[in-house]
Scaffold this active site. Structure first.
Site, PDB file in Angstrom:
ATOM      1  N   PRO A 324      52.222  -8.506  99.985  1.00 34.19           N
ATOM      2  CA  PRO A 324      51.692  -8.024 101.263  1.00 34.19           C
ATOM      3  C   PRO A 324      50.714  -6.853 101.181  1.00 34.19           C
ATOM      4  O   PRO A 324      50.144  -6.489 102.201  1.00 34.19           O
ATOM      5  CB  PRO A 324      52.967  -7.574 101.987  1.00 34.19           C
ATOM      6  CG  PRO A 324      53.849  -7.072 100.880  1.00 34.19           C
ATOM      7  CD  PRO A 324      53.547  -7.942  99.682  1.00 34.19           C
ATOM      8  N   THR A 325      50.522  -6.251  99.970  1.00 37.35           N
ATOM      9  CA  THR A 325      49.741  -5.008  99.934  1.00 37.35           C
ATOM     10  C   THR A 325      48.241  -5.282  99.872  1.00 37.35           C
ATOM     11  O   THR A 325      47.801  -6.400  99.595  1.00 37.35           O
ATOM     12  CB  THR A 325      50.108  -4.161  98.693  1.00 37.35           C
ATOM     13  OG1 THR A 325      49.680  -4.862  97.524  1.00 37.35           O
ATOM     14  CG2 THR A 325      51.600  -3.905  98.609  1.00 37.35           C
ATOM     15  N   CYS A 326      47.461  -4.212 100.103  1.00 38.10           N
ATOM     16  CA  CYS A 326      45.997  -4.301 100.040  1.00 38.10           C
ATOM     17  C   CYS A 326      45.522  -4.062  98.626  1.00 38.10           C
ATOM     18  O   CYS A 326      44.677  -3.193  98.374  1.00 38.10           O
ATOM     19  CB  CYS A 326      45.378  -3.260 100.957  1.00 38.10           C
ATOM     20  SG  CYS A 326      45.735  -3.568 102.660  1.00 38.10           S
ATOM     21  N   ASP A 327      46.075  -4.795  97.684  1.00 32.97           N
ATOM     22  CA  ASP A 327      45.713  -4.617  96.279  1.00 32.97           C
ATOM     23  C   ASP A 327      45.396  -5.988  95.712  1.00 32.97           C
ATOM     24  O   ASP A 327      46.197  -6.919  95.848  1.00 32.97           O
ATOM     25  CB  ASP A 327      46.896  -3.983  95.527  1.00 32.97           C
ATOM     26  CG  ASP A 327      46.572  -3.727  94.069  1.00 32.97           C
ATOM     27  OD1 ASP A 327      46.527  -2.545  93.682  1.00 32.97           O
ATOM     28  OD2 ASP A 327      46.360  -4.690  93.315  1.00 32.97           O
ATOM     29  N   ASN A 368      51.323   1.726  99.359  1.00 35.00           N
ATOM     30  CA  ASN A 368      50.740   1.167 100.581  1.00 35.00           C
ATOM     31  C   ASN A 368      51.727   1.224 101.754  1.00 35.00           C
ATOM     32  O   ASN A 368      51.601   0.481 102.729  1.00 35.00           O
ATOM     33  CB  ASN A 368      50.344  -0.300 100.347  1.00 35.00           C
ATOM     34  CG  ASN A 368      48.912  -0.622 100.748  1.00 35.00           C
ATOM     35  OD1 ASN A 368      48.484  -1.760 100.636  1.00 35.00           O
ATOM     36  ND2 ASN A 368      48.164   0.343 101.207  1.00 35.00           N
TER      37      ASN A 368
END
Ligand SMILES: *Cc1c(COP(=O)(O)O)cnc(C)c1O
Length: 379
Positions: A324-327, A368
């Site tokens: 789910p992270t912005c990575d 995050n």
């Protein structure tokens, strides 16, 4: 895939019932302590007489450590934090072995002050620190095994060349330390028993007195790909000891994964299902757990977990699975072919099976803004 044993089926039912009855916030890891005990007892039975040291890093939940203290396990610890964790759960300091060859002099002194008397080293520097800060302690030298890599290899970070290990062990005796012998680790999730056979042969060839031989961990778990049963590894190990040592040394094993992996399930929820183009057959399935919240072992897609989803039995199609992270690296499976139900929607639950090892202990504090993976315990 080997058919699940009756015990595994029952454990899975217990975990599922707990998750369905309690509906905990996802993601979370649930660990079945009865399975931890069973796995520990199987190891004992397959390697009778061996000194079993549970590698705490695989799953450091206090309840897991306490259950293993009650079973009479020893512990392979790697830091001051792990020493303190085990002692707080009632472990006797004499049952702890400080297996990390990378440590500060102050870590050695603290462990020694706490009563730890067994250490592994692989360098002159660490050996000198042990002689100074843990005088008289029992020591083993880790050498690099010459065997094919495991599913999650250590590379060349730990262990020294065998000839150097022989020199260091002679030096250890001269420094007043109590020399146990050699140690090796074939790398985690090793499916080829020949790796231990190679390590045992190399240990015998060191030509130094071998009171105890520490053959590490690495015993595999069947994930999506099956793994040979423990009995196969144990038979190869017993055979190699008998073949290469006229008087077999005391055997020390440090299993981590094999004790806890099958005891855990991660329950997770689908955050989003999408496509990158209208023509793309692949759907992207984003879960509320990812690389930074427990699925660290999917790095390089080393470990391919079995998944259980909503809508079984209907049609399915190929997917990429991501966290789910912005990575950009928080993609779980892109090359490993996974197929999930076409009916899968946001809000559906997905269970990640055999996830009791190297998951919660690897999750980040709050990358995050996603909290670390909580561990709940059954049994
Ligand atoms: C991680 C580790 C283990 C446990 O390995 P598994 O593959 O989980 O069995 C054992 N010994 C040492 C020194 C380790 O670093």
């Amino acid at each position: 895939m080997f058919p699940p044993t009756e015990a595994a089926a029952t454990a899975d039912q217990r975990l599922r019932a707990f998750l369905d009855d309690n509906a905990p916030t996802t993601p979370c890891l649930v660990v079945d302590l009865a399975t931890v005990r069973e796995n520990f007892r199987s190891l004992r039975a397959e390697l009778p007489g061996a000194d079993v040291l549970y590698a705490v890093k695989a799953n450091p939940a206090p309840e897991v450590v306490a259950a293993l203290v009650a079973e009479g396990s020893g512990f392979d610890v790697a830091s001051t934090g792990e020493v303190e964790l085990c002692l707080a759960q009632g472990a006797d300091p004499s049952s702890l072995s400080y297996g990390n060859p990378i440590k500060k002099a102050s870590d050695i002194a603290r462990a020694h002050a706490a009563g730890v008397r067994r250490f592994t080293f692989d360098s002159d520097g660490d050996l000198e620190n042990l002689a100074e800060h843990a005088p008289g302690a029992r020591v083993a030298c880790r050498f690099l095994v010459d065997a094919p890599a495991s599913g999650t290899p250590f590379g060349a970070k730990f262990g020294c060349a065998p000839e150097m290990a022989a020199r260091l062990l002679r030096r250890a005796a001269g420094l007043g330390l109590s020399v146990d012998g050699a140690a090796f680790h074939v790398g985690s999730q090793h499916t080829d028993p020949a790796a231990w056979v190679a390590g045992i042969r190399q240990a015998a060839e060191l030509g130094v007195p071998m009171r105890a031989l520490n053959i590490g961990g690495g015993f595999p778990t069947g994930y999506r790909d099956p793994a040979p049963p423990l009995s196969e590894h144990a038979a190869a190990i017993r055979g190699a000891l008998a073949e290469h040592f006229p008087t077999p040394p005391a055997l020390v094993v440090e299993p981590g994964r094999a004790v806890v992996a099958t005891a855990g399930v991660i329950r997770t929820e689908v955050v989003l299902v999408s496509r990158k183009s209208d023509a793309d057959e692949h759907r992207w399935v984003y879960l509320d757990v990812g690389r930074y919240s427990g699925l660290a072992e999917t790095e390089n897609e080393y470990i391919a977990y079995r998944l259980r989803t909503a809508h079984p039995g209907g049609g399915d199609g190929p997917v990429v699975i991501a966290g789910p992270t912005c990575d950009g690296d928080d993609v779980v499976y892109q090359r490993t072919p996974y197929r999930l139900p076409l009916a899968l929607r946001a809000g559906d639950l997905v269970d990640i099976l055999d996830a009791g090892a190297y998951t919660a202990s690897y999750s980040s504090v709050s990358f995050n803004g996603f909290p670390p993976l909580p561990t709940l315990v059954v049994g």
